[in-house]
Design an enzyme around this catalytic site. Structure first.
Site, PDB file in Angstrom:
ATOM      1  N   GLU A  26       4.344  -4.996   7.223  1.00  0.00           N
ATOM      2  CA  GLU A  26       3.532  -3.926   7.807  1.00  0.00           C
ATOM      3  C   GLU A  26       3.898  -3.641   9.255  1.00  0.00           C
ATOM      4  OE1 GLU A  26       2.404  -6.388   5.933  1.00  0.00           O
ATOM      5  OE2 GLU A  26       0.809  -5.707   4.588  1.00  0.00           O
TER       6      GLU A  26
ATOM      7  N   ALA B  35       0.860  -1.182   0.000  1.00  0.00           N
ATOM      8  CA  ALA B  35       0.000   0.000   0.000  1.00  0.00           C
ATOM      9  C   ALA B  35       0.897   1.234   0.000  1.00  0.00           C
ATOM     10  CB  ALA B  35      -0.884  -0.015   1.239  1.00  0.00           C
TER      11      ALA B  35
ATOM     12  N   GLU C 174      -0.372  -9.455  -0.784  1.00  0.00           N
ATOM     13  CA  GLU C 174      -1.796  -9.768  -0.585  1.00  0.00           C
ATOM     14  C   GLU C 174      -2.551  -9.803  -1.919  1.00  0.00           C
ATOM     15  OE1 GLU C 174      -2.002  -6.581   2.324  1.00  0.00           O
ATOM     16  OE2 GLU C 174      -2.759  -7.997   3.797  1.00  0.00           O
TER      17      GLU C 174
ATOM     18  N   GLY D  55       0.625  -5.102   0.824  1.00  0.00           N
ATOM     19  CA  GLY D  55      -0.537  -5.215  -0.067  1.00  0.00           C
ATOM     20  C   GLY D  55      -0.184  -5.854  -1.408  1.00  0.00           C
TER      21      GLY D  55
END
Ligand code: CAA
Length: 256
Positions: free
Chosen positions: A131, A65, A111, A108
């Site tokens: 993260e 992200a 993911e 992300g």
């Protein structure tokens, strides 16, 4: 359709989506997720497309992200805007999707790759859920999907330490289906996707749905689901064609 942060190409019956924010190692910001979701809608609606490939660049599939965008987020804001839920669109794609991962697939990015149906990894691929080093935890399925892929012990270690795993460890752990030399990754992914796209689209989509059931239900329920779909496939022209082609020693020509 032209997008700001991704490139969409059609190769025969394959839809190729390239994440394209090179200046930020394909970090996933709002615009990218909006573009990606629109491209998925576009390719899902296109009956000429039978399989999708999602890829990044040589250096990064996606480095997670966008930290610069997220830095100022607040708790009420993330809750009220339902931050991250829109990222799940990829996991609801009904057509098969292959992730072709070279370089970093972090946070992300990892993911997103795990939301695809399987991952083909370049020998340069590096996976991780870092993260925790930013004072948060994975927010787009990492704690759940990584655990299902690699088991509790390794998923826990990865999420708690934020360390990366290379392609060899990722293959050994069941996160990726195969490792491919980086220079051949995209060609191989397109070749595999074309082979899938040449199958019956109905059967490919039902196969995907059935395999995914194994994550969501008991074994007995999953077997029942599989059997019902399998039995129903005898109503398809593609079943007649596939079996006639085998017996006639010719390639099958499935409905498009
Ligand atoms: N968000 C925003 N920008 C990012 C980014 C990210 N996730 N990852 C890299 N970038 C930017 C860098 O800031 C840098 O930009 P500038 O040139 O403007 O400084 C550019 O991309 C190149 O990055 P680096 O100079 O850091 O490249 P490197 O080769 O030295 O390091 C890296 C590569 C190890 C991937 C490093 O960039 C890195 O650690 N990135 C962050 C990885 C991360 O923590 N991801 C998780 C994000 S949180 C998340 O994803 C939440 C969730 O679960 C959904």
């Amino acid at each position: 359709m032209a997008y700001e942060t991704i490139l969409v190409e059609r190769h025969d019956r394959v839809g190729l989506i390239r994440l394209n924010r090179p200046q930020a190692l394909n970090a996933l910001n709002r615009q990218l997720i909006t573009d990606l979701n629109a491209a998925l809608d576009e390719l899902e609606q296109d009956r000429s497309i039978g399989c999708l490939v999602l890829t990044g660049s040589e250096k990064a599939f996606a480095a997670g992200a966008d930290i610069k965008e997220m830095q100022g987020f607040t708790y009420p804001g993330t809750y009220l805007d339902d931050f991250i839920t829109s990222w799940e669109r990829l996991s609801r794609t009904r057509k098969p999707v292959i992730a072709a991962v070279a370089g970093f697939a972090l946070g992300g990015g990892c993911e997103l790759a795990m939301m695809c149906d399987f991952i083909l990894a370049a020998d340069t691929a590096k996976f991780g859920q870092p993260e925790i080093k930013l004072g948060v935890m994975p927010g787009s399925g990492g704690t759940q999907r990584l655990t299902r892929f690699v088991g509790k012990s390794k998923a826990m270690e990865m999420c708690l330490t934020g360390r990366m795993m290379d392609a060899v460890e990722a293959e050994r752990s069941g996160l990726v289906s195969r490792i491919i030399p980086a220079a051949e990754l995209l060609d191989e992914a397109l070749k595999v996707a074309k082979a899938i796209a040449d199958m019956s689209l109905t059967v490919a989509m039902q196969t995907k749905e059935s395999v995914n059931r194994s994550y969501e239900t008991t074994l007995a329920e999953g077997i029942r689901f599989e059997r019902r779909v399998f039995q129903a496939q005898f109503a398809l022209a593609d079943q007649k064609e596939g079996m006639a082609a085998f017996i006639g020693k010719r390639p099958a020509n499935f409905e498009r």
